[in-house]
Design a protein around this motif. Structure first.
Motif, PDB file in Angstrom:
ATOM      1  N   ARG B 163       0.819  -1.280   0.086  1.00 36.15           N
ATOM      2  CA  ARG B 163      -0.295  -0.108   0.247  1.00 36.15           C
ATOM      3  C   ARG B 163       1.011   1.260  -0.027  1.00 36.15           C
ATOM      4  N   LEU B 164       2.062   1.152   0.668  1.00 38.77           N
ATOM      5  CA  LEU B 164       2.927   2.488   0.631  1.00 38.77           C
ATOM      6  C   LEU B 164       3.672   2.593  -0.441  1.00 38.77           C
ATOM      7  N   THR B 165       3.999   1.525  -1.038  1.00 38.29           N
ATOM      8  CA  THR B 165       5.082   1.626  -2.346  1.00 38.29           C
ATOM      9  C   THR B 165       4.435   1.551  -3.644  1.00 38.29           C
ATOM     10  N   GLY B 166       3.400   0.890  -3.568  1.00 39.09           N
ATOM     11  CA  GLY B 166       2.886   0.628  -5.001  1.00 39.09           C
ATOM     12  C   GLY B 166       3.273  -0.490  -5.751  1.00 39.09           C
ATOM     13  N   GLU B 167       3.881  -1.398  -4.908  1.00 35.05           N
ATOM     14  CA  GLU B 167       4.479  -2.576  -5.563  1.00 35.05           C
ATOM     15  C   GLU B 167       4.224  -3.800  -4.504  1.00 35.05           C
ATOM     16  N   ARG B 397      12.785  -5.933  -6.016  1.00 35.39           N
ATOM     17  CA  ARG B 397      13.261  -4.722  -5.477  1.00 35.39           C
ATOM     18  C   ARG B 397      14.653  -5.066  -4.935  1.00 35.39           C
TER      19      ARG B 397
END
Lengths: 384, 441
Positions: B163-167, B397
């Protein structure tokens, strides 16, 4: 044997005899044994006790002229019973310098150059448009540098006038780009990418010629300035070196304008002096942009979200604080929906975080900035 | 380009009745573009998850600690310690006092609660954007056995991270590696598997024979590795649930090694060495059919499929020194993609498909680096006496690899693909040759 040889032999013999006689006649008969001085071994603590009182002696007064008559030498420091002769009192040339023994000089040797001051990009947890050196560990980190303010001891006239105490803050250390373990710092462009050291040594700058005082324009001072009693009563300050010429006078002018203005009438902002009357100045717009940049933290975004360009619209209150409920996504391009959502969240957080205390925009132009649209384009950040 | 919302028409209507001077002054919203920002960890707060009911015990606190370790371990987020919290979460349902969390500069807040009923554990959590005072996404709850509490914590971490990073996240994943022990002269190398954070280590082989190069299957249920049980390297396929294993691709008089699954899990690509040359082969697991992919007389090894299975990157010394090449998955013309100085080896295609990680040795130093699949934009992320064998996290990542200091034991390290957040992965002893699993289902 010819005559010349006889003369030569005679003169050599005479010379040898003279040297022998001279040595025996001129040199006294001292004890040929080498001079021996008894020494005693003392501990480090004893040695510190010996030298410590001398360190605490007040430094010689700079006004003291060269003493025409010898001063009474200071009493010798307490010494161990079996200590050798005390060291000779310092000579006049030694006054003001340390009288510690030679071994102590090691402590006073100039430290080696601090490796942290090498002009190279350093690894830092924070990457920002502007490199920031490592702050003093005792100073609290914040988004801006500010000096500590301590209220005067004198009580203020009213409690409201007492300036709040302010702690010194410094920005967190930052590099202008990510420096990895593999970065060969010898290959970096040292001067331009400096993160922890000044680019050049500081030199006193030549004071520029003070420009002729420009006439006060209508834009700069819309109202005639009343008398400034403070100016009349203020003692003429000693001419002090000014750091950068006009800036000091500008600050002074701004302060005077603020002091002279009545509380209910906002002073015209000097920043608008160089713009068209009635327009928000470019510097105000830049200030808003820089404030948002300082809080636009893209570090958490995925590589996909770093390709998303979002435009966020919002409204500002009259004191230039964002209205949280008004923040909305106007436009988004690139990336998947989760990536766009994350990019929007980061932009919204930047607006909220740095607008929490207001963006400092001039209220007289509220109509021009009460609605704002910011396009966040991280393309340049993705290569950091 | 998606037009999500536009400025309300009402504003224009109101402006029509405004004074002319105001119309001139205001010609729409003030528009600016921001292109510069900062990169720094996001400060977040995560109070201990509330233990609801007497059976919850300390599950709340333990789950909270695992989540915090996961999130902070990414280097993208920074936990604000509980000692700095101003507010206390007394009820999962009660409204959040955002001002208290803003006061400590928290940008994200994670709250949660746990319940235990028998052997069942229920975990609920919420994520808030403190600056806007809004909840980010819907709250979620997970149910599972109490002995799987760590996995539940990893899954919560993945949700928050995503939710925070988009991945997608990578916390609910495992790593298979070689656990080393004993002296250098009598080294014991066992295949082992652990959670990505170094917990729950299990040994898959007994160490009676040297084993190396373990690789996860795309489903995470099977493992390939190479073992010297017969004195020659042979490839084994092990089912993790049953621990049963079988030799694959064996051919008398040859050595087989460097196996890796195809993305569909139905075939394996590997190296077969015979007569001084090493070529790449592909083996269909169901039929047992084998296909030779390269035939150059050089050493071709360390193959890795692209995520779509269409291409293979591998290392070869066909032009003198070890370099990286890409060829079609069925074999054929190979294109060299590494052109820098030094030697390149052990390439691994990113799960995203956009990058290839590799080992590079140059000027007496070893590096882990990444490049685009055409070889451009090469970036070195690490440098040490010996870094080798990169493997990708499921989300592409993070990269894990082996590091060995001069005269020291090998350890596992991880690094973000930006080169930041280099950190050591805890293991019970010396460890090498990691291979990351996909996200567990």
């Amino acid at each position: 044997m010819d005559r010349g040889i006889k003369i030569s032999l005679g003169m050599h013999a005479g010379l040898i005899l003279a040297v022998i006689l001279a040595d025996s006649l001129t040199v006294p008969r001292p004890d040929r044994r080498p001079e021996v001085t008894e020494v005693a071994l003392i501990s480090t603590a004893d040695f510190a006790a010996l030298v410590e009182p001398r360190r605490e002696q007040p430094a010689p007064s700079p006004e003291a002229p060269a003493a025409p008559e010898p001063e009474t030498p200071p009493p010798p420091p307490p010494a161990a019973e079996d200590a050798p002769e005390p060291p000779p009192p310092p000579t006049q040339a030694d006054e003001g310098t340390s009288d510690r023994p030679q071994a102590a000089v090691v402590d006073e040797a100039p430290p080696p150059p601090d490796a942290s001051l090498r002009p190279v990009q350093r690894q830092a947890e924070r990457v920002a448009p502007e490199a920031v050196p490592e702050p003093d560990p005792e100073v609290q980190t914040d988004r801006r540098d500010q000096a500590a303010l301590v209220p005067d001891d004198a009580p203020a006239d009213t409690p409201e006038e007492a300036a709040p105490e302010q702690e010194a803050t410094a920005r967190e250390a930052a590099a202008t780009e990510t420096v990895t373990e593999a970065t060969d710092i010898s290959e970096t462009e040292a001067p331009r990418r400096t993160a922890t050291a000044p680019e050049v040594s500081m030199r006193p700058v030549r004071r520029p010629e003070r420009p002729p005082t420009p006439p006060v324009t209508e834009t700069a001072r819309a109202e005639p300035q009343p008398e400034r009693p403070a100016t009349q009563t203020r003692p003429e300050p000693e001419p002090a070196p000014e750091p950068d010429g006009p800036s000091a006078s500008a600050i002074e002018d701004a302060l005077l304008a603020a002091l002279d203005s009545p509380d209910d009438a906002p002073a015209p902002s000097p920043r608008n002096a160089n713009t068209r009357s009635g327009d928000l100045s470019q510097s105000d717009i830049d200030m808003l942009r820089l404030a948002v940049e300082d809080c636009w933290n893209v570090g958490r975004l995925s590589s996909e979200a770093m390709q998303v360009v979002v435009t966020i619209g919002f409204e500002l209150t009259r004191d230039a604080r964002p209205v949280a409920e008004s923040i909305q996504l106007v436009e988004a391009s690139g990336g998947s929906q989760p990536a766009q959502r994350a990019a929007f969240d980061v932009g919204r957080a930047a607006i909220n975080e740095c607008g929490r205390n207001g963006f400092g925009l001039p209220s007289e132009y509220y109509d021009q900035w009460k609605e704002v649209e910011i396009t966040f384009n991280p393309a340049r950040m993705s290569v950091r | 380009m998606t037009r999500i919302a536009r400025r309300p028409f009402l504003g224009l209507m109101a402006g029509a009745f405004a004074a002319p001077s105001q119309l001139l002054a205001q010609s729409g919203p003030l528009r600016i573009e921001v292109t510069e920002g900062v990169i720094e960890p996001v400060p977040y707060a995560i109070p201990d998850f509330l233990a609801e009911g007497s059976g919850a015990g300390d599950y709340g606190a333990r789950i909270t600690r695992v989540i915090a370790a996961n999130l902070s371990g990414t280097g993208l987020m920074r936990e604000i310690p509980a000692s700095a919290h101003v507010a206390r979460i007394s009820s999962f349902e009660s409204p959040v006092q955002f001002a208290d969390w803003r006061a400590i500069n928290a940008q994200a807040l994670i709250t949660g609660a746990v319940q235990v009923s028998g052997q069942n554990l229920n975990v609920r959590f919420r994520l808030f954007d403190v600056s806007s005072g809004q909840q980010m996404g819907d709250g979620l709850q997970l149910d599972g056995r109490t002995d799987l509490w760590r996995r539940m914590a990893h899954r919560v971490s993945d949700q928050v991270y995503s939710r925070l990073t988009g991945e997608s996240g990578y916390f609910d994943s495992r790593v298979v590696f070689i656990a080393e022990s004993g002296s250098r002269e009598n080294r014991r190398k066992q295949v082992a598997v652990m959670d990505q954070d170094g917990e729950n280590v299990e040994f898959l082989t007994d160490g009676s024979a040297l084993s190396f190069a373990p690789r996860f299957s795309p489903s995470g249920e099977r493992v390939l590795f190479t073992s010297y049980e017969t004195g020659f390297p042979r490839i084994y396929l092990m089912d993790l649930a049953s621990r049963r294993r079988q030799v694959i691709g064996d051919q008398p008089g040859t050595m087989t090694f460097a196996p890796r699954f195809a993305p569909d899990g139905n075939s394996v690509i590997y190296s077969l060495s015979v007569g001084g040359t090493t070529d790449l082969y592909m083996l269909e697991l169901d039929s047992g059919r084998r296909y030779q992919l390269t035939q150059t007389g050089a050493i071709d090894t360390a193959p890795s499929y692209s995520p779509n299975g269409n291409r293979v990157v591998f290392e070869s010394d066909r032009q003198g020194t070890s370099q990286l090449y890409v060829m079609p998955a069925g074999g054929g013309s190979a294109e060299r993609i590494s052109h820098g100085q030094g030697r390149y080896s052990t390439p691994v295609w990113s799960p995203r498909g956009d990058l290839i990680a590799f080992t590079k040795s140059h000027a007496g130093r070893f590096h882990i680096g990444v490049m685009r699949t055409d070889g451009s934009n090469e970036r070195l992320l690490t440098a040490s006496f010996l870094d080798e064998g990169p493997t990708w996290a499921p989300n592409g990542r993070v990269i894990m690899f082996t590091r060995e200091a001069a005269g020291g034991d090998p350890v596992l390290m991880s690094v973000d693909i930006t080169g930041r957040n280099l950190r050591r992965i805890p293991t019970p002893g010396p460890a090498s040759d990691p291979s990351w699993s996909p996200l567990m289902s």
